[in-house]
Design a protein around this motif. Sequence first.
Motif, PDB file in Angstrom:
ATOM      1  N   SER A 152       1.054  -1.291   0.231  1.00  0.00           N
ATOM      2  CA  SER A 152       0.071   0.018  -0.077  1.00  0.00           C
ATOM      3  C   SER A 152       1.148   1.284  -0.095  1.00  0.00           C
ATOM      4  O   SER A 152       1.388   1.322   1.010  1.00  0.00           O
ATOM      5  CB  SER A 152      -0.980  -0.135   1.195  1.00  0.00           C
ATOM      6  N   LEU A 153       0.902   2.019  -1.059  1.00  0.00           N
ATOM      7  CA  LEU A 153       1.928   3.142  -1.358  1.00  0.00           C
ATOM      8  C   LEU A 153       1.545   4.248  -0.140  1.00  0.00           C
ATOM      9  O   LEU A 153       0.068   4.553  -0.036  1.00  0.00           O
ATOM     10  CB  LEU A 153       1.653   3.470  -2.746  1.00  0.00           C
ATOM     11  N   SER A 154       2.501   4.884   0.241  1.00  0.00           N
ATOM     12  CA  SER A 154       2.057   5.931   1.331  1.00  0.00           C
ATOM     13  C   SER A 154       3.340   6.641   1.391  1.00  0.00           C
ATOM     14  O   SER A 154       4.355   6.303   0.685  1.00  0.00           O
ATOM     15  CB  SER A 154       1.746   5.437   2.544  1.00  0.00           C
ATOM     16  N   GLU A 155       3.568   7.491   2.581  1.00  0.00           N
ATOM     17  CA  GLU A 155       4.804   8.626   2.839  1.00  0.00           C
ATOM     18  C   GLU A 155       5.873   7.485   3.186  1.00  0.00           C
ATOM     19  O   GLU A 155       7.098   7.657   3.150  1.00  0.00           O
ATOM     20  CB  GLU A 155       4.506   9.418   4.026  1.00  0.00           C
ATOM     21  N   ARG A 156       5.454   6.259   3.577  1.00  0.00           N
ATOM     22  CA  ARG A 156       6.448   5.304   4.187  1.00  0.00           C
ATOM     23  C   ARG A 156       6.570   4.018   3.015  1.00  0.00           C
ATOM     24  O   ARG A 156       7.372   3.193   3.499  1.00  0.00           O
ATOM     25  CB  ARG A 156       5.901   4.599   5.384  1.00  0.00           C
ATOM     26  N   ALA A 175       0.890  -3.231  -6.128  1.00  0.00           N
ATOM     27  CA  ALA A 175       0.869  -2.013  -5.499  1.00  0.00           C
ATOM     28  C   ALA A 175      -0.781  -1.448  -5.582  1.00  0.00           C
ATOM     29  O   ALA A 175      -1.214  -1.359  -6.561  1.00  0.00           O
ATOM     30  CB  ALA A 175       1.970  -0.833  -6.075  1.00  0.00           C
ATOM     31  N   PHE A 176      -0.940  -0.609  -4.574  1.00  0.00           N
ATOM     32  CA  PHE A 176      -2.170  -0.188  -4.451  1.00  0.00           C
ATOM     33  C   PHE A 176      -2.304   0.855  -3.435  1.00  0.00           C
ATOM     34  O   PHE A 176      -1.397   1.272  -2.909  1.00  0.00           O
ATOM     35  CB  PHE A 176      -3.170  -1.265  -3.916  1.00  0.00           C
ATOM     36  N   HIS A 177      -3.386   1.625  -3.080  1.00  0.00           N
ATOM     37  CA  HIS A 177      -3.484   2.758  -2.080  1.00  0.00           C
ATOM     38  C   HIS A 177      -4.503   2.281  -1.043  1.00  0.00           C
ATOM     39  O   HIS A 177      -5.697   1.823  -1.682  1.00  0.00           O
ATOM     40  CB  HIS A 177      -3.826   4.109  -2.625  1.00  0.00           C
ATOM     41  N   ILE A 210      -9.315  -0.116   0.415  1.00  0.00           N
ATOM     42  CA  ILE A 210      -8.875  -0.004  -0.920  1.00  0.00           C
ATOM     43  C   ILE A 210      -9.977   0.840  -1.746  1.00  0.00           C
ATOM     44  O   ILE A 210     -10.769   0.309  -2.355  1.00  0.00           O
ATOM     45  CB  ILE A 210      -8.391  -1.062  -1.559  1.00  0.00           C
ATOM     46  N   ASP A 211      -9.786   2.303  -1.664  1.00  0.00           N
ATOM     47  CA  ASP A 211     -11.088   3.006  -2.418  1.00  0.00           C
ATOM     48  C   ASP A 211     -11.129   2.728  -3.694  1.00  0.00           C
ATOM     49  O   ASP A 211     -12.272   2.769  -4.418  1.00  0.00           O
ATOM     50  CB  ASP A 211     -10.780   4.393  -1.991  1.00  0.00           C
ATOM     51  N   ASN A 212     -10.013   2.524  -4.544  1.00  0.00           N
ATOM     52  CA  ASN A 212     -10.120   2.393  -6.094  1.00  0.00           C
ATOM     53  C   ASN A 212     -10.461   1.217  -6.472  1.00  0.00           C
ATOM     54  O   ASN A 212      -9.946  -0.064  -6.017  1.00  0.00           O
ATOM     55  CB  ASN A 212      -8.791   2.933  -6.504  1.00  0.00           C
ATOM     56  N   PRO A 213     -11.825   0.980  -7.200  1.00  0.00           N
ATOM     57  CA  PRO A 213     -12.135  -0.374  -7.425  1.00  0.00           C
ATOM     58  C   PRO A 213     -11.221  -1.246  -8.264  1.00  0.00           C
ATOM     59  O   PRO A 213     -11.145  -2.360  -7.880  1.00  0.00           O
ATOM     60  CB  PRO A 213     -13.531   0.030  -8.242  1.00  0.00           C
TER      61      PRO A 213
END
Length: 306
Positions: A152-156, A175-177, A210-213
């Motif tokens: 999960s991509l983030s600042e870290r 990879a995802f958010h 994971i908000d993006n479908p």
Amino acid sequence: MKKNITNKILMVRPAFFTFNEQTAVNNHYQKLDSKPAQKIQNEAMIEFDKMVEKLKKIGIDVKVMQDTKEPHTPDSIFPNNWFSTHYSNTIVLYPMFAENRRLERTDNLYDYFDKADSLNVIDYSNLEKKNIFLEGTGALVLDRKNKKAYCSLSERADEKLLDIFCEDVGYKKIAFHSYQTVDEIRKPIYHTNVMMAMGENYAILCADSIDNPEERENVIRELENDGKEIVYINEYQVEHFLGNTIELINNENVKICVMSTTAYSVVTPEQKNIIEKYDVIVPVDVHTIEKYGGGSARCMIAELFI
């Protein structure tokens, strides 16, 4: 045959565990109150020692590294963020977001490996100078069996460094958010291993985060293609650290799912049934560590595959 799960782990006994202001800027699971710092440390150490004792009793080979008071490293209890180990005698060192967490890296680590002289060390830590971070198996949920790195991509968790890691270690990038609701605002989840955990035959996943479908469907598809049975959890359960579990194997080849008592308190019978098809659930009480550190049982364990 190389196993995808291990019975050898490293844990770091805290010298001065406390709330870390530097990590709280994007770890929204940390909570601060008026409890004295020394009392927090004392309670955390008791929880740590009891967890180690419990894991040893069930046949896990636990190596314990004692932290030192200087330099002050309030999150040293979470060693999985700054290094990971892999077959082929490889160790990876990661760049850390918080400056005081960078102080956790120590050469004392090599004392816990039988063949330290022949280690293949992949060191990304210098990328901290460029504000590029990838915080170990906090940012990475590794499917070692199928060589996939869920992130999960983030600042870290930087995607370009994720690409480099996958190339260096031989993993496929997924990879995802992911997000959590903080004061009615959707904010990135700081570490993948808060909302996702990987077993050899199952995965724990908060798909709702994971908000993006398209990203959500891709993660589910990758897991299902590998025959994983998915334990779907909700955001309330994420907040209770049900996503922060780890699968180990004991010295009698029994698979163990280690989770906190906080997480165990919110498992539904249906979820429990799926996990117990494959693992024996072992709850450990780390509620102080969870509250002030924002991490749970999985964060406290660094797997040793060397």
